[in-house]
Write a protein that holds these residues in place. Sequence first.
Motif, short mmCIF file in Angstrom:
data_model
loop_
_atom_site.label_atom_id
_atom_site.label_comp_id
_atom_site.label_asym_id
_atom_site.label_seq_id
_atom_site.Cartn_x
_atom_site.Cartn_y
_atom_site.Cartn_z
N ASP A 200 0.84 -1.20 0.00
CA ASP A 200 0.00 0.00 0.00
C ASP A 200 0.88 1.25 0.00
OD1 ASP A 200 -2.35 -1.39 0.02
OD2 ASP A 200 -2.80 -1.07 2.14
N ALA A 201 0.41 2.26 -0.70
CA ALA A 201 1.12 3.55 -0.72
C ALA A 201 0.72 4.37 0.51
CB ALA A 201 0.80 4.32 -1.99
N VAL A 202 1.70 5.03 1.10
CA VAL A 202 1.47 5.95 2.22
C VAL A 202 2.20 7.25 1.92
CG1 VAL A 202 1.78 6.36 4.69
CG2 VAL A 202 1.23 4.06 3.88
N LEU A 203 1.50 8.35 2.07
CA LEU A 203 2.06 9.67 1.81
C LEU A 203 2.59 10.26 3.11
CD1 LEU A 203 2.30 11.67 -0.62
CD2 LEU A 203 0.18 12.72 0.20
N VAL A 204 3.81 10.78 3.06
CA VAL A 204 4.41 11.48 4.21
C VAL A 204 5.02 12.78 3.71
CG1 VAL A 204 4.92 9.35 5.47
CG2 VAL A 204 6.66 10.34 3.99
N ASP A 205 5.23 13.69 4.64
CA ASP A 205 5.90 14.93 4.29
C ASP A 205 7.38 14.67 4.01
OD1 ASP A 205 3.51 16.36 4.87
OD2 ASP A 205 4.02 16.27 7.01
N ASP A 206 7.96 15.50 3.17
CA ASP A 206 9.39 15.42 2.90
C ASP A 206 9.98 16.81 3.13
OD1 ASP A 206 11.94 14.84 2.13
OD2 ASP A 206 11.42 14.04 0.17
N PRO A 207 10.65 17.00 4.30
CA PRO A 207 11.06 16.01 5.30
C PRO A 207 9.94 15.68 6.28
CG PRO A 207 11.81 18.18 5.97
CD PRO A 207 11.17 18.35 4.61
N CYS A 208 10.13 14.57 7.03
CA CYS A 208 9.18 14.18 8.06
C CYS A 208 9.94 13.53 9.22
CB CYS A 208 8.14 13.20 7.52
SG CYS A 208 8.78 11.55 7.15
N TYR A 209 9.22 13.28 10.31
CA TYR A 209 9.80 12.57 11.45
C TYR A 209 10.32 11.22 10.96
CZ TYR A 209 9.74 9.86 15.85
OH TYR A 209 10.06 9.05 16.91
N ILE A 224 5.66 7.50 -0.12
CA ILE A 224 5.67 8.59 -1.10
C ILE A 224 5.86 9.90 -0.35
CG2 ILE A 224 4.44 9.67 -3.02
CD1 ILE A 224 4.89 6.67 -3.41
N GLY A 225 6.86 10.67 -0.73
CA GLY A 225 7.13 11.94 -0.06
C GLY A 225 6.54 13.12 -0.82
N VAL A 226 5.93 14.05 -0.09
CA VAL A 226 5.43 15.30 -0.68
C VAL A 226 6.23 16.45 -0.07
CG1 VAL A 226 3.55 15.45 1.04
CG2 VAL A 226 3.42 16.77 -1.10
N PRO A 227 6.81 17.33 -0.89
CA PRO A 227 7.61 18.43 -0.35
C PRO A 227 6.81 19.29 0.62
CG PRO A 227 7.96 18.22 -2.71
CD PRO A 227 6.82 17.30 -2.37
N ARG A 246 -2.89 6.92 -5.17
CA ARG A 246 -4.00 6.47 -4.35
C ARG A 246 -3.53 5.95 -2.99
NH1 ARG A 246 -8.76 8.12 -6.57
NH2 ARG A 246 -9.77 6.49 -5.31
N PRO A 247 -2.81 6.77 -2.22
CA PRO A 247 -2.29 6.30 -0.93
C PRO A 247 -3.41 5.95 0.03
CG PRO A 247 -2.03 8.67 -1.12
CD PRO A 247 -2.46 8.19 -2.46
N ARG A 248 -3.13 4.99 0.88
CA ARG A 248 -4.10 4.57 1.90
C ARG A 248 -4.10 5.55 3.06
NH1 ARG A 248 -7.97 3.09 4.13
NH2 ARG A 248 -8.55 1.06 4.95
N LEU A 249 -2.91 6.08 3.42
CA LEU A 249 -2.77 6.98 4.55
C LEU A 249 -1.92 8.19 4.17
CD1 LEU A 249 -1.80 4.49 7.45
CD2 LEU A 249 -4.09 5.36 6.92
N TYR A 250 -2.15 9.29 4.88
CA TYR A 250 -1.23 10.42 4.91
C TYR A 250 -0.87 10.65 6.37
CZ TYR A 250 0.29 15.36 4.88
OH TYR A 250 0.99 16.55 5.06
#
Length: 466
Positions: A200-209, A224-227, A246-250
């Motif tokens: 599953d795809a998961v979106l996180v911030d880039d950078p993130c914890y 998947i990182g989003v600036p 289509r990420p499952r979580l952010y």
Amino acid sequence: MAIADAITGKAPGRTEAVAAEIRRRVAARILTAGEKLPSIRSFARTMQVSPSTVVEAYDRLVAEGLIASRPGSGFSVCGAVPAAVLRDAAPALDRAIDPLWVSRQSLDAEPDMLRPGCGWLPADWMPQAALRRALRALAHANAPVLSDYGPTRGSRDLRRLLARQFAMEGIEAGAEQILLTMSGTQSIDLVCRFLLQPGDAVLVDDPCYFNFQAVLHTHGARIIGVPYTPAGPDLELFAGLVAAHRPRLYVTNSALHNPTGATLSPKGAHQILTIAAAHGLTIVEDEIFADFEPEPSVRLAALDGLCRVIRIGSFSKTLSASARCGYVVARPELVEGLVDLQVATQFGGPSPVAAELVLRTLGDGSYRKHLAHLRGRLAKRRREVLGQLEGLGIRPWTLPRGGFYLWCRLPDGRDAAEVAKAALRERVVLAPGNVFSVGRSAPDFMRFNVAQMTPEVLPVLGRALR
């Protein structure tokens, strides 16, 4: 090319690529013990290779003992499957920028080591007097608190107290919608266990914890990182990535983002929720730094009414990292599932002793005074450290409203990983930028914990920058 490859005309890399894909599926639990492998012809089409390449790859895996050949039944995964471990799921990284290695350096540091790269306050910044009062009172607690398992949702009194506090933030959630856990990290792990499947795809911030990434890797997620910008994620890219993957979580911090210290804007919060609703995206909002804000900022959980947002947090940053107790706040049916999962994996919630300690300390009138004092002390310390860092040519990316992190760019494009290596030789633990970056896009950034920036750090940092 080997003789066998020359005869068959197959490139050796293709055979290994097929074998590696099967190994990956087994490690990620996509293929489980006893399960049949794809047929030779169908997998050949999937991998865009010849059937003979798949046959050879399967033969190699039989020789390794990973799969077995059953006449008339094809190939299946052997009964004893290696346990999924982080080193198999996560990409190999230089240990200087490996999140787990940075964590271990901080956690295992000797008392004389300096830790401006760690993620917590010094012990003498915590409410020691209130903690000691609570511990003395615990000595006279009822025997079940000291000896029994706790209820599956955790202490009812603590959950009721939290529900009242959340209501003041505009989050309407009864005590039954709150699940106490053993830590904030366990909260994320439970949510991932419950909602994610490997791949599953998961979106996180880039950078993130960085521990977001570590936990997600253990669940076989595609990260998947989003600036990230000073007002939140880049919304145009956020929308495009959600539509494409289509990420499952952010997974994110809204208040005092880690590591940048930025704060999500109201406009950004509304657009994120609109995109989430359109694409069936669930948001995990980690609010562990919320109490450091001078004034509350926008909360995704409050705007959303806990429809698509799951709020998590803990008390390790403001109260005690030793009294491990976290929480999950979500819609009722999701909490019910998480309760069962926590019983299955932990046989209940946090230690009743830990929950009672948190309850007694939060209920102490001194806790609010402690937070107010802490916010003032950190504001003063941020100003002091900013001046000290600027003297070394280190500039902040943004000026946080609160908290104890500064996300800074090093001078002259210096490699933060190399600076961290040099500082470690002088017993100073730093946190280089690419530890936090999914796309490895922060090689010249560093996260500084202002509360841990003692006077001895600056000379070491100056030498490491040379």
